[in-house]
Every structure is written in structure tokens, then in C-alpha cells.
Motif scaffolding. Structure first.
Motif, mmCIF file in Angstrom:
data_model
loop_
_atom_site.group_PDB
_atom_site.id
_atom_site.type_symbol
_atom_site.label_atom_id
_atom_site.label_comp_id
_atom_site.label_asym_id
_atom_site.label_seq_id
_atom_site.Cartn_x
_atom_site.Cartn_y
_atom_site.Cartn_z
ATOM 1 N N ASN A 61 74.841 54.027 46.826
ATOM 2 C CA ASN A 61 73.903 53.251 45.333
ATOM 3 C C ASN A 61 73.875 51.836 46.310
ATOM 4 O OD1 ASN A 61 75.913 52.627 44.266
ATOM 5 N ND2 ASN A 61 75.566 52.997 42.379
ATOM 6 N N ARG A 62 74.996 51.334 46.885
ATOM 7 C CA ARG A 62 74.921 49.530 47.763
ATOM 8 C C ARG A 62 75.646 49.896 49.221
ATOM 9 N NH1 ARG A 62 78.563 46.388 46.997
ATOM 10 N NH2 ARG A 62 80.316 47.291 45.496
ATOM 11 N N TYR A 63 74.458 49.369 49.675
ATOM 12 C CA TYR A 63 74.897 48.711 51.422
ATOM 13 C C TYR A 63 74.492 47.401 51.170
ATOM 14 C CZ TYR A 63 73.585 50.267 56.131
ATOM 15 O OH TYR A 63 73.428 50.413 57.329
ATOM 16 N N VAL A 64 76.097 47.421 51.505
ATOM 17 C CA VAL A 64 76.573 45.799 52.050
ATOM 18 C C VAL A 64 77.151 45.304 53.346
ATOM 19 C CG1 VAL A 64 77.945 43.844 51.212
ATOM 20 C CG2 VAL A 64 77.484 45.705 49.311
ATOM 21 N N HIS A 65 76.290 43.886 54.461
ATOM 22 C CA HIS A 65 76.882 44.163 55.780
ATOM 23 C C HIS A 65 76.975 42.422 55.531
ATOM 24 C CE1 HIS A 65 77.685 45.156 60.268
ATOM 25 N NE2 HIS A 65 78.244 44.630 59.275
ATOM 26 N N GLY A 66 77.763 41.245 56.516
ATOM 27 C CA GLY A 66 77.584 40.487 56.018
ATOM 28 C C GLY A 66 77.301 39.979 57.696
ATOM 29 N N PHE A 67 77.851 38.704 57.461
ATOM 30 C CA PHE A 67 77.581 38.241 59.165
ATOM 31 C C PHE A 67 78.221 36.131 58.766
ATOM 32 C CE2 PHE A 67 74.207 37.079 57.155
ATOM 33 C CZ PHE A 67 73.595 35.625 57.461
ATOM 34 N N GLU A 68 78.741 35.489 60.149
ATOM 35 C CA GLU A 68 79.293 34.236 59.513
ATOM 36 C C GLU A 68 78.393 34.076 60.660
ATOM 37 O OE1 GLU A 68 83.711 33.974 60.491
ATOM 38 O OE2 GLU A 68 84.156 34.679 58.341
ATOM 39 N N ASP A 69 78.131 32.841 59.810
ATOM 40 C CA ASP A 69 77.150 31.812 60.702
ATOM 41 C C ASP A 69 78.200 31.027 62.287
ATOM 42 O OD1 ASP A 69 78.393 29.327 60.308
ATOM 43 O OD2 ASP A 69 76.578 28.457 58.861
ATOM 44 N N LEU A 70 77.531 30.419 63.412
ATOM 45 C CA LEU A 70 78.256 30.131 64.364
ATOM 46 C C LEU A 70 78.940 29.187 64.023
ATOM 47 C CD1 LEU A 70 74.624 28.812 66.236
ATOM 48 C CD2 LEU A 70 76.533 30.421 66.944
ATOM 49 N N VAL A 71 79.333 28.400 62.127
ATOM 50 C CA VAL A 71 80.108 27.623 62.529
ATOM 51 C C VAL A 71 81.345 28.351 61.311
ATOM 52 C CG1 VAL A 71 79.380 25.659 63.044
ATOM 53 C CG2 VAL A 71 79.132 26.011 61.043
ATOM 54 N N GLY A 72 80.841 29.438 61.512
ATOM 55 C CA GLY A 72 82.374 30.154 60.520
ATOM 56 C C GLY A 72 81.580 30.424 58.662
ATOM 57 N N HIS A 73 80.528 30.105 58.103
ATOM 58 C CA HIS A 73 79.652 29.880 56.612
ATOM 59 C C HIS A 73 79.811 31.269 56.780
ATOM 60 C CE1 HIS A 73 78.780 25.987 57.583
ATOM 61 N NE2 HIS A 73 79.593 25.490 56.223
ATOM 62 N N PRO A 74 80.044 32.421 55.795
ATOM 63 C CA PRO A 74 79.840 33.468 55.472
ATOM 64 C C PRO A 74 78.346 33.922 55.030
ATOM 65 C CG PRO A 74 81.298 32.761 54.149
ATOM 66 C CD PRO A 74 81.237 31.551 55.183
ATOM 67 N N GLY A 75 77.567 34.763 55.146
ATOM 68 C CA GLY A 75 77.389 34.961 54.270
ATOM 69 C C GLY A 75 76.709 36.733 54.002
ATOM 70 N N GLU A 76 76.168 37.837 52.707
ATOM 71 C CA GLU A 76 76.289 39.103 52.831
ATOM 72 C C GLU A 76 74.432 39.182 53.070
ATOM 73 O OE1 GLU A 76 78.907 40.532 50.245
ATOM 74 O OE2 GLU A 76 80.667 40.353 51.481
#
Length: 89
Positions: A61-76
Motif C-alpha cells: 500500500n506504499r511504494y517508495v523510491h528515492g534519489f540524490e541530486d548532483l551534490v548529494g541532497h536526498p529526495g524521496e
């Protein structure tokens, strides 16, 4: 949301700017309308030069993925089934 290069960002703040490769200062999570939209946003971030340091999480019921931008800031990026939330009293 605005993503700024460091030199321009410095014109907005008086504090020192954290080194995102060494520290975490914020985690921004964006809610999507469905699983495909989650995948699409993460794919675009990676195609633009970001990284995906964590594996996709599918909890049904919950689907999560994320990334880091070019300098390392995380985002989900996530989707949650609105029918799975408990009723509000």
C-alpha cells in the motif's frame, strides 16, 4: 521547489551551506498519484545525473523510491494507497 546552484543559493542565506556529501540537512518527499509516476520521477533524476543509493521499497500500500541530486541532497518519491489509511475520527 527551486534547485539552485550554490553561488546563487548563497545570496538567499547568511549561514554556511552544508556539504551534502558529508551531512544531511533535509529530506524532501514528494507524493505521487501512482507507482508509475514514482518510477518516472526517479528515472528522470537519475538521467539528469543523480544517483539512487537506496533500493525501491514496495510495501503493497506504499511504494517508495528515492534519489540524490548532483551534490548529494536526498529526495524521496512515494505513492500511498489512500484507501489503506485508517479512517479519520
Amino acid at each position: 521547489m527551486m534547485l539552485l546552484v550554490e553561488l546563487f543559493f548563497k545570496t538567499f542565506v547568511r549561514k554556511s551551506i552544508a556539504d551534502a556529501s558529508m551531512t544531511a540537512e533535509v529530506l524532501v518527499c514528494i507524493s505521487c498519484d501512482g507507482r508509475a509516476q514514482v518510477d518516472e520521477m526517479v528515472d528522470k533524476a537519475i538521467a539528469a545525473g543523480g544517483k539512487s543509493p537506496n533500493a525501491l521499497q514496495d510495501h503493497g500500500n506504499r511504494y517508495v523510491h528515492g534519489f540524490e541530486d548532483l551534490v548529494g541532497h536526498p529526495g524521496e518519491v512515494m505513492w500511498m494507497d489512500p484507501n489503506a489509511a485508517p479512517p479519520q475520527a
